[in-house]
Design a protein around this motif. Structure first.
Motif, PDB file in Angstrom:
ATOM      1  N   PHE A  66       0.822  -1.207   0.000  1.00 54.86           N
ATOM      2  CA  PHE A  66       0.000   0.000   0.000  1.00 54.86           C
ATOM      3  C   PHE A  66       0.862   1.265   0.000  1.00 54.86           C
ATOM      4  CE2 PHE A  66      -1.984   3.371   2.624  1.00 54.86           C
ATOM      5  CZ  PHE A  66      -2.991   3.752   1.738  1.00 54.86           C
ATOM      6  N   VAL A  67       1.853   1.316   0.875  1.00 55.14           N
ATOM      7  CA  VAL A  67       2.678   2.531   0.949  1.00 55.14           C
ATOM      8  C   VAL A  67       3.530   2.694  -0.306  1.00 55.14           C
ATOM      9  CG1 VAL A  67       2.706   2.548   3.475  1.00 55.14           C
ATOM     10  CG2 VAL A  67       4.534   1.375   2.246  1.00 55.14           C
ATOM     11  N   ALA A  68       3.750   1.575  -1.027  1.00 49.38           N
ATOM     12  CA  ALA A  68       4.506   1.647  -2.281  1.00 49.38           C
ATOM     13  C   ALA A  68       3.596   1.922  -3.478  1.00 49.38           C
ATOM     14  CB  ALA A  68       5.280   0.355  -2.502  1.00 49.38           C
ATOM     15  N   GLY A  69       2.271   2.059  -3.232  1.00 49.97           N
ATOM     16  CA  GLY A  69       1.337   2.331  -4.310  1.00 49.97           C
ATOM     17  C   GLY A  69       1.103   1.160  -5.228  1.00 49.97           C
ATOM     18  N   GLN A  70       1.221  -0.072  -4.694  1.00 45.25           N
ATOM     19  CA  GLN A  70       1.126  -1.253  -5.541  1.00 45.25           C
ATOM     20  C   GLN A  70      -0.124  -2.087  -5.259  1.00 45.25           C
ATOM     21  OE1 GLN A  70       4.924  -2.940  -4.450  1.00 45.25           O
ATOM     22  NE2 GLN A  70       5.932  -2.072  -6.243  1.00 45.25           N
ATOM     23  N   THR A  71      -1.085  -1.566  -4.513  1.00 45.54           N
ATOM     24  CA  THR A  71      -2.325  -2.290  -4.277  1.00 45.54           C
ATOM     25  C   THR A  71      -3.356  -1.924  -5.339  1.00 45.54           C
ATOM     26  OG1 THR A  71      -2.915  -0.550  -2.688  1.00 45.54           O
ATOM     27  CG2 THR A  71      -2.042  -2.599  -1.797  1.00 45.54           C
ATOM     28  N   VAL A  72      -4.323  -2.831  -5.548  1.00 43.74           N
ATOM     29  CA  VAL A  72      -5.399  -2.613  -6.503  1.00 43.74           C
ATOM     30  C   VAL A  72      -6.714  -2.601  -5.736  1.00 43.74           C
ATOM     31  CG1 VAL A  72      -6.616  -3.519  -8.512  1.00 43.74           C
ATOM     32  CG2 VAL A  72      -4.126  -3.718  -8.367  1.00 43.74           C
ATOM     33  N   GLY A  73      -7.504  -1.548  -5.893  1.00 44.84           N
ATOM     34  CA  GLY A  73      -8.749  -1.426  -5.144  1.00 44.84           C
ATOM     35  C   GLY A  73      -8.560  -0.595  -3.892  1.00 44.84           C
ATOM     36  N   GLY A  74      -9.611  -0.532  -3.054  1.00 44.66           N
ATOM     37  CA  GLY A  74      -9.566   0.286  -1.856  1.00 44.66           C
ATOM     38  C   GLY A  74      -9.536  -0.542  -0.586  1.00 44.66           C
ATOM     39  N   GLY A  75      -9.582   0.162   0.557  1.00 46.01           N
ATOM     40  CA  GLY A  75      -9.651  -0.502   1.855  1.00 46.01           C
ATOM     41  C   GLY A  75      -8.319  -0.836   2.480  1.00 46.01           C
ATOM     42  N   PHE A  76      -7.239  -0.226   1.999  1.00 45.25           N
ATOM     43  CA  PHE A  76      -5.917  -0.572   2.509  1.00 45.25           C
ATOM     44  C   PHE A  76      -5.342   0.465   3.481  1.00 45.25           C
ATOM     45  CE2 PHE A  76      -6.410  -2.462  -1.688  1.00 45.25           C
ATOM     46  CZ  PHE A  76      -6.059  -3.774  -1.462  1.00 45.25           C
ATOM     47  N   ASP A  77      -6.010   1.601   3.647  1.00 50.35           N
ATOM     48  CA  ASP A  77      -5.431   2.724   4.367  1.00 50.35           C
ATOM     49  C   ASP A  77      -4.977   2.386   5.783  1.00 50.35           C
ATOM     50  OD1 ASP A  77      -7.487   3.309   2.395  1.00 50.35           O
ATOM     51  OD2 ASP A  77      -7.053   5.425   2.748  1.00 50.35           O
ATOM     52  N   HIS A  78      -5.751   1.551   6.484  1.00 50.96           N
ATOM     53  CA  HIS A  78      -5.475   1.306   7.898  1.00 50.96           C
ATOM     54  C   HIS A  78      -5.064  -0.133   8.186  1.00 50.96           C
ATOM     55  CE1 HIS A  78      -6.905   5.307   8.845  1.00 50.96           C
ATOM     56  NE2 HIS A  78      -8.000   5.068   8.143  1.00 50.96           N
ATOM     57  N   ILE A  79      -4.767  -0.910   7.153  1.00 55.03           N
ATOM     58  CA  ILE A  79      -4.361  -2.302   7.373  1.00 55.03           C
ATOM     59  C   ILE A  79      -3.151  -2.370   8.291  1.00 55.03           C
ATOM     60  CG2 ILE A  79      -3.243  -4.255   6.215  1.00 55.03           C
ATOM     61  CD1 ILE A  79      -6.223  -4.340   5.971  1.00 55.03           C
ATOM     62  N   GLY A  80      -2.217  -1.464   8.126  1.00 49.43           N
ATOM     63  CA  GLY A  80      -1.011  -1.480   8.949  1.00 49.43           C
ATOM     64  C   GLY A  80      -1.275  -1.226  10.423  1.00 49.43           C
ATOM     65  N   ASP A  81      -2.447  -0.645  10.759  1.00 48.03           N
ATOM     66  CA  ASP A  81      -2.747  -0.343  12.159  1.00 48.03           C
ATOM     67  C   ASP A  81      -2.924  -1.593  13.003  1.00 48.03           C
ATOM     68  OD1 ASP A  81      -2.752   2.277  11.336  1.00 48.03           O
ATOM     69  OD2 ASP A  81      -4.933   2.525  11.392  1.00 48.03           O
ATOM     70  N   ALA A  82      -3.199  -2.729  12.372  1.00 48.98           N
ATOM     71  CA  ALA A  82      -3.458  -3.960  13.121  1.00 48.98           C
ATOM     72  C   ALA A  82      -2.189  -4.692  13.509  1.00 48.98           C
ATOM     73  CB  ALA A  82      -4.340  -4.894  12.299  1.00 48.98           C
ATOM     74  N   VAL A  83      -1.054  -4.353  12.906  1.00 49.22           N
ATOM     75  CA  VAL A  83       0.148  -5.167  13.072  1.00 49.22           C
ATOM     76  C   VAL A  83       0.655  -5.153  14.513  1.00 49.22           C
ATOM     77  CG1 VAL A  83       2.553  -5.440  12.358  1.00 49.22           C
ATOM     78  CG2 VAL A  83       0.782  -4.949  10.650  1.00 49.22           C
ATOM     79  N   GLU A  84       0.810  -3.974  15.088  1.00 56.46           N
ATOM     80  CA  GLU A  84       1.353  -3.909  16.451  1.00 56.46           C
ATOM     81  C   GLU A  84       0.410  -4.512  17.493  1.00 56.46           C
ATOM     82  OE1 GLU A  84       4.270  -0.304  16.958  1.00 56.46           O
ATOM     83  OE2 GLU A  84       2.581   0.344  15.705  1.00 56.46           O
ATOM     84  N   PRO A  85      -0.918  -4.248  17.455  1.00 57.47           N
ATOM     85  CA  PRO A  85      -1.807  -4.934  18.406  1.00 57.47           C
ATOM     86  C   PRO A  85      -1.774  -6.451  18.263  1.00 57.47           C
ATOM     87  CG  PRO A  85      -2.918  -3.030  17.458  1.00 57.47           C
ATOM     88  CD  PRO A  85      -1.638  -3.206  16.696  1.00 57.47           C
ATOM     89  N   LEU A  86      -1.665  -6.952  17.040  1.00 57.42           N
ATOM     90  CA  LEU A  86      -1.587  -8.397  16.843  1.00 57.42           C
ATOM     91  C   LEU A  86      -0.321  -8.976  17.472  1.00 57.42           C
ATOM     92  CD1 LEU A  86      -2.838  -8.896  13.179  1.00 57.42           C
ATOM     93  CD2 LEU A  86      -3.687 -10.113  15.190  1.00 57.42           C
ATOM     94  N   LEU A  87       0.783  -8.296  17.303  1.00 61.79           N
ATOM     95  CA  LEU A  87       2.031  -8.785  17.881  1.00 61.79           C
ATOM     96  C   LEU A  87       1.980  -8.783  19.404  1.00 61.79           C
ATOM     97  CD1 LEU A  87       4.502  -6.981  15.449  1.00 61.79           C
ATOM     98  CD2 LEU A  87       4.060  -9.450  15.551  1.00 61.79           C
ATOM     99  N   ALA A  88       1.395  -7.746  19.984  1.00 58.22           N
ATOM    100  CA  ALA A  88       1.273  -7.679  21.441  1.00 58.22           C
ATOM    101  C   ALA A  88       0.365  -8.795  21.954  1.00 58.22           C
ATOM    102  CB  ALA A  88       0.737  -6.313  21.858  1.00 58.22           C
TER     103      ALA A  88
END
Length: 347
Positions: free
Chosen positions: A315-337
């Protein structure tokens, strides 16, 4: 052909697919099926018939991920078993056609339920029956003898969990866009607490969850097809069960993320109820099964965090197709914890 899409050149596809369907019509069209945040899935038609085409995402594709030949092989092998899968038609390994390997399978009518709102319209009883069927199909998959369906060499069960920890550590390392200290802590803990190989190896889906099932809720056997087999292999079946339970937790961990919140629907079973049903279907002692889950839950949290970090990277590299990617990265740290808590017995 004006309906070509990113990743799917209809002219090139139609030329390649012609020998497989010599009676295909001339009116080709395609649409990207919404909801996919990893591999790209298209509905392709010729004016008379419709098929499903699957290919890897655009850009940032790691060598061990998005294996189209693997998906095609396992679904072809499972045809005729108690595990419902789409019929496979053709695999293209010539990357010059669409820029990547891809395959074509039959269209299966059914709904991939993702949202509590969707399920709530079905009623509590239907929702509970659908979740029970989801577990029964998973148990049926794990009961398939790989030798009997020609998958004896589909994976290397010996050392499977050790390789899983190493593999997802590499996936995370190859996708990280920021400092994630809990990723290092959880990976170190998992590396130090890998269980011994035990039990009979099973065919593992690798990404089993409700929205990877096509279902018709009104039917007695509602699950019509299990899809998205790119991470399937032979190994420890508890990795599938643990990942399913973690998927059910994500929406609660990070509200508003846009991932499936189906487990919040009225009638959806608790984690304990799902685990109990799986134990009964496999003839396992539920107490022993519960005790074995700490490591597997920690690994499942880490695996899902690595997958979402990879999507965030694209997503940050602009290589996704479609929408809904803006906040996907927000889940990574809570999942790891949460994974650290589960793996160390604090969850």
């Amino acid at each position: 052909m004006s309906d070509s899409l990113p990743g799917l050149d209809l002219d090139a596809f139609a030329s390649w697919f012609g020998p497989h369907r010599p009676d295909a019509g001339p009116d080709w069209s395609a649409e990207l099926i919404a909801g996919g945040k990893s591999n790209l899935t298209y509905r392709v038609g010729d004016g008379r018939d419709t098929w499903i085409v699957r290919r890897p995402p655009l850009g940032h594709v790691q060598a061990t991920a998005h294996d189209m030949a693997r998906e095609f092989t396992v679904m072809s092998a499972l045809a005729g078993t108690a595990v419902p899968v789409p019929g496979t038609i053709a695999l293209c390994e010539d990357e010059s056609v669409l820029g990547a390997r891809f395959y074509v399978m039959e269209l299966v009518e059914g709904t991939p339920f993702r949202d509590a709102e969707q399920l709530s319209t079905l009623g509590e009883e239907t929702t509970a029956r659908l979740a029970d069927s989801m577990i029964d199909v998973l148990a049926a998959l794990h009961a398939v003898d790989p030798d009997e369906v020609g998958l004896a060499d589909f994976g290397r069960p010996q050392g499977f969990l050790t390789r899983q920890v190493r593999r997802w550590g590499m996936q995370m390392a190859g996708s990280r866009t920021r400092d994630l200290p809990d990723a290092d802590r959880l990976l170190a803990h998992l590396s130090d607490h890998v269980p011994d190989d035990g039990g009979t190896p099973a065919i593992v889906h690798g990404d089993y969850r409700l929205d990877n099932l096509l279902v018709v809720p009104s039917d007695a056997d509602p699950v019509k097809a299990v899809v998205d087999w790119e991470m399937s292999t032979l190994g420890d079946p508890l990795t599938d069960l643990a990942l399913l339970l973690v998927y059910d937790r994500v929406a609660a961990l990070v509200p508003g993320l846009g991932v499936s919140d189906a487990s919040g629907a009225p009638g959806y079973p608790t984690s304990e109820e799902l685990l109990t049903r799986y134990a009964a279907a496999r003839g396992l002692d539920v107490g022993a099964l519960s005790g074995a889950m700490e490591f597997h839950l920690g690994l499942a949290h880490y695996k899902l965090a690595a997958i979402l970090e990879g999507i965030h990277h694209r997503f940050v590299a602009g290589q996704t197709v479609g929408g809904g990617f803006d906040h996907i990265g927000d889940a990574v740290e809570p999942l790891l914890a949460a994974g650290l808590r589960a793996a160390t017995g604090r969850d």
